[in-house]
Design a protein around this motif. Structure first.
Motif, PDB file in Angstrom:
ATOM      1  N   SER A 259       0.812  -1.219   0.000  1.00  0.00           N
ATOM      2  CA  SER A 259       0.000   0.000   0.000  1.00  0.00           C
ATOM      3  C   SER A 259       0.842   1.265   0.000  1.00  0.00           C
ATOM      4  CB  SER A 259      -0.936   0.015   1.212  1.00  0.00           C
ATOM      5  OG  SER A 259      -1.793  -1.091   1.204  1.00  0.00           O
ATOM      6  N   MET A 260       1.863   1.320   0.866  1.00  0.00           N
ATOM      7  CA  MET A 260       2.683   2.531   1.007  1.00  0.00           C
ATOM      8  C   MET A 260       3.362   2.887  -0.303  1.00  0.00           C
ATOM      9  SD  MET A 260       4.255   1.786   4.779  1.00  0.00           S
ATOM     10  CE  MET A 260       5.319   3.198   4.857  1.00  0.00           C
ATOM     11  N   ARG A 261       3.865   1.877  -0.967  1.00  0.00           N
ATOM     12  CA  ARG A 261       4.545   2.120  -2.243  1.00  0.00           C
ATOM     13  C   ARG A 261       3.567   2.666  -3.282  1.00  0.00           C
ATOM     14  NH1 ARG A 261       5.441   3.675  -6.279  1.00  0.00           N
ATOM     15  NH2 ARG A 261       6.426   2.729  -8.092  1.00  0.00           N
ATOM     16  N   GLU A 262       2.390   2.073  -3.371  1.00  0.00           N
ATOM     17  CA  GLU A 262       1.439   2.463  -4.398  1.00  0.00           C
ATOM     18  C   GLU A 262       0.820   3.829  -4.119  1.00  0.00           C
ATOM     19  OE1 GLU A 262      -1.020   1.615  -7.909  1.00  0.00           O
ATOM     20  OE2 GLU A 262       0.942   1.021  -7.141  1.00  0.00           O
ATOM     21  N   VAL A 263       0.477   4.090  -2.846  1.00  0.00           N
ATOM     22  CA  VAL A 263      -0.204   5.333  -2.491  1.00  0.00           C
ATOM     23  C   VAL A 263       0.723   6.547  -2.577  1.00  0.00           C
ATOM     24  CG1 VAL A 263      -1.330   6.583  -0.591  1.00  0.00           C
ATOM     25  CG2 VAL A 263      -1.957   4.221  -1.073  1.00  0.00           C
ATOM     26  N   THR A 264       1.969   6.395  -2.127  1.00  0.00           N
ATOM     27  CA  THR A 264       2.899   7.534  -2.132  1.00  0.00           C
ATOM     28  C   THR A 264       3.667   7.668  -3.436  1.00  0.00           C
ATOM     29  OG1 THR A 264       4.729   6.228  -1.214  1.00  0.00           O
ATOM     30  CG2 THR A 264       3.239   7.303   0.359  1.00  0.00           C
ATOM     31  N   GLY A 265       3.827   6.570  -4.174  1.00  0.00           N
ATOM     32  CA  GLY A 265       4.663   6.604  -5.377  1.00  0.00           C
ATOM     33  C   GLY A 265       6.143   6.612  -5.051  1.00  0.00           C
ATOM     34  N   VAL A 266       6.474   6.412  -3.762  1.00  0.00           N
ATOM     35  CA  VAL A 266       7.873   6.425  -3.311  1.00  0.00           C
ATOM     36  C   VAL A 266       8.399   4.992  -3.285  1.00  0.00           C
ATOM     37  CG1 VAL A 266       9.386   6.941  -1.362  1.00  0.00           C
ATOM     38  CG2 VAL A 266       7.536   8.508  -1.943  1.00  0.00           C
ATOM     39  N   PRO A 267       9.577   4.741  -3.834  1.00  0.00           N
ATOM     40  CA  PRO A 267      10.087   3.364  -3.889  1.00  0.00           C
ATOM     41  C   PRO A 267      10.514   2.823  -2.528  1.00  0.00           C
ATOM     42  CG  PRO A 267      11.751   4.897  -4.679  1.00  0.00           C
ATOM     43  CD  PRO A 267      10.498   5.698  -4.479  1.00  0.00           C
ATOM     44  N   ILE A 268      10.333   1.524  -2.351  1.00  0.00           N
ATOM     45  CA  ILE A 268      10.884   0.832  -1.177  1.00  0.00           C
ATOM     46  C   ILE A 268      12.360   0.561  -1.467  1.00  0.00           C
ATOM     47  CG2 ILE A 268      10.726  -1.212   0.288  1.00  0.00           C
ATOM     48  CD1 ILE A 268       7.805  -1.491  -0.649  1.00  0.00           C
ATOM     49  N   LYS A 269      13.231   0.980  -0.560  1.00  0.00           N
ATOM     50  CA  LYS A 269      14.676   0.811  -0.796  1.00  0.00           C
ATOM     51  C   LYS A 269      15.250  -0.423  -0.092  1.00  0.00           C
ATOM     52  CE  LYS A 269      15.344   5.079  -2.726  1.00  0.00           C
ATOM     53  NZ  LYS A 269      16.210   5.562  -3.789  1.00  0.00           N
ATOM     54  N   PHE A 270      14.804  -0.643   1.163  1.00  0.00           N
ATOM     55  CA  PHE A 270      15.349  -1.755   1.940  1.00  0.00           C
ATOM     56  C   PHE A 270      14.256  -2.428   2.754  1.00  0.00           C
ATOM     57  CE2 PHE A 270      18.953   1.139   1.411  1.00  0.00           C
ATOM     58  CZ  PHE A 270      19.955   0.280   0.999  1.00  0.00           C
ATOM     59  N   LEU A 271      14.534  -3.695   3.139  1.00  0.00           N
ATOM     60  CA  LEU A 271      13.682  -4.444   4.050  1.00  0.00           C
ATOM     61  C   LEU A 271      14.511  -4.847   5.260  1.00  0.00           C
ATOM     62  CD1 LEU A 271      11.950  -6.913   1.534  1.00  0.00           C
ATOM     63  CD2 LEU A 271      11.065  -4.717   2.334  1.00  0.00           C
TER      64      LEU A 271
END
Length: 445
Positions: A259-271
């Motif tokens: 959700s966070m990636r899709e809603v903000t358009g900001v990429p996930i960098k690390f887990l």
């Protein structure tokens, strides 16, 4: 973290692949199940609606209906759309600036300070010279924790205590880092239990003063739908350049990351994948999609092995194993190297198809068994490890007492070691090796 979502989706696709030709009604039933699985995993409603619509549009198209394997085609479409939703691979944009400044922001309790240490260690492995700045002046424990991490990792930490101005601390820390020859500065800024004006004003001022090249939100993957609001608020305030999801190894349902990636358009960098300082993974959307759909993640498994294991030692051990000269000391070293890579359950989920094979296996019990084996071997002398034949009754009793196990368990370990040696010697001789392996596996070959 994605176990429940993964098992639900895999069940849907197993039913699809049992069918021959698919009708539009079959696709609708499957999409309804996919929608429910995503919603139960805490994926944002709007994200679910758009995702399912894209998948359905492709699934009822010519590429599926005319396919010889329509069920597999639908799985491929879901995989492709999942990768698309998860975004691009996690790459830090550190540019030519030196030192490059990374600002970590987030709520208290998300694991921000620990992540600062993990990120510093990761960057050092990449050949950079990291420098940590303790800018959370409101929690003395955060400053102490970062300083402790710095000593543990041998990475410098700058702090001015709890009475300083956070903006000044960050600016002075960057100057100190430049003077020391550091190439990357990581700012551990303050968090709060909830978003407030003071918090946002502070990180805005820090960003305006030091101009970080990366502003990363450290978010707890276990916060569910709330994570979307947190990410949106931070993004509106300071324009995030990336997300870091922590506690991925927990029992969260997984939707927050999607959700966070899709809603903000900001990429996930690390887990963040665990408590240890090496428990950090660069984000790869295709690999995560593979894990969710039960396809494994061999590339991450290989990278972890190369990163954590002594490959020369592993090669030497492999040669000794093939020759049948693999003693308990060698076994202990290999066991300890495997443990560095993480929990057994986490490693097995990266092997394609292994999730179904181990569905009814108690992996926590397997972890305990490995610990008991390690304790037994560590309770032996060096001579006993290298020459197990010398371990007679009195020695077995001593080893059992020292390891908190029983003589029967010592006997089982020694027997398994002898059988392994014999099997490898049979392979060396050729011909009868397969029969030896078959007998050890109870005739199942």
């Amino acid at each position: 973290m994605f176990e429940t979502l993964g098992s639900r989706l895999q069940s849907v696709f197993d039913n699809l692949q049992k069918r021959g030709k698919l009708t539009e009604a079959d696709v609708d039933v499957a999409m309804r199940e996919v929608r429910l699985a995503l919603l139960e995993a805490d994926v944002n409603f709007k994200v679910v609606k758009e995702f399912v619509a894209r998948v359905r549009e492709r699934a009822v198209g010519q590429e599926v209906m005319r396919s010889l394997t329509p069920g597999q085609q639908v799985v491929k479409i879901v995989h492709d759309e999942l990768v698309r939703t998860l975004g691009e691979p996690g790459r830090l944009n550190l540019g030519a600036q030196s030192p490059a400044v990374i600002m970590l922001v987030g709520l208290q309790g998300a694991g921000k300070t620990t992540m600062a240490g993990k990120l510093a260690l990761h960057l050092r492995k990449q050949g950079r010279r990291p420098f940590l700045v303790a800018a959370d002046i409101y929690r003395p424990a955060a400053i102490n924790q970062l300083e402790t991490l710095g000593k543990q990792l041998d990475i410098p930490v700058y702090s001015e205590g709890t009475n300083a101005n956070p903006v000044t601390v960050c600016a002075n820390g960057i100057k100190q880092a430049a003077a020391s020859g550091a190439t990357t500065v990581i700012l551990d800024t303050a968090g709060r239990l909830n978003i407030d004006e003071m918090m946002m004003g502070e990180i805005k001022n820090i960003k305006a003063r030091v101009q970080p090249i990366e502003t990363l939100l450290v978010a707890d993957a276990m916060t569910g739908q709330e994570a979307v609001r947190v990410a949106t608020d931070f993004h509106q305030a300071v324009t995030l350049t990336g997300l870091i999801m922590t506690k991925i190894d927990g029992d969260a349902r997984g939707g927050a990351a999607i959700s966070m990636r899709e809603v903000t358009g900001v990429p996930i960098k690390f887990l963040g994948t665990g408590e240890k300082l090496n428990a950090i993974e660069v984000f790869h959307p295709d690999r995560l999609a593979n894990r969710i759909l039960g396809m494994g993640d061999v590339m991450t498994l290989i990278e972890q092995a190369q990163s954590e294991m002594d490959m020369e030692e592993a090669q030497r051990a492999g040669q000794k194993l093939v020759s049948g000269d693999f003693d308990l000391d060698d076994f202990l070293k290999q066991l300890q190297q495997v443990k560095k890579m993480g929990p057994i359950g986490k490693l097995l989920e990266m092997v394609p198809g292994m999730n179904k094979m181990t569905a009814d296996v108690d992996l926590s019990s397997a972890e305990k068994d490995l610990k008991r084996i390690e304790a037994m071997i560590q309770s032996m002398t060096t001579d006993e490890r290298r020459n197990p034949k010398m371990i007679k009754a009195s020695r077995k009793r001593r080893i059992a007492v020292g390891s908190g196990t029983s003589v029967q368990e010592i006997n089982v370990l020694l027997k398994q070691h002898r059988e392994m040696q014999e099997m490898m010697k049979q392979f060396q001789k050729g011909g009868r090796g397969r029969n030896a392996l078959s007998s050890l596996l109870g005739g199942r070959m």
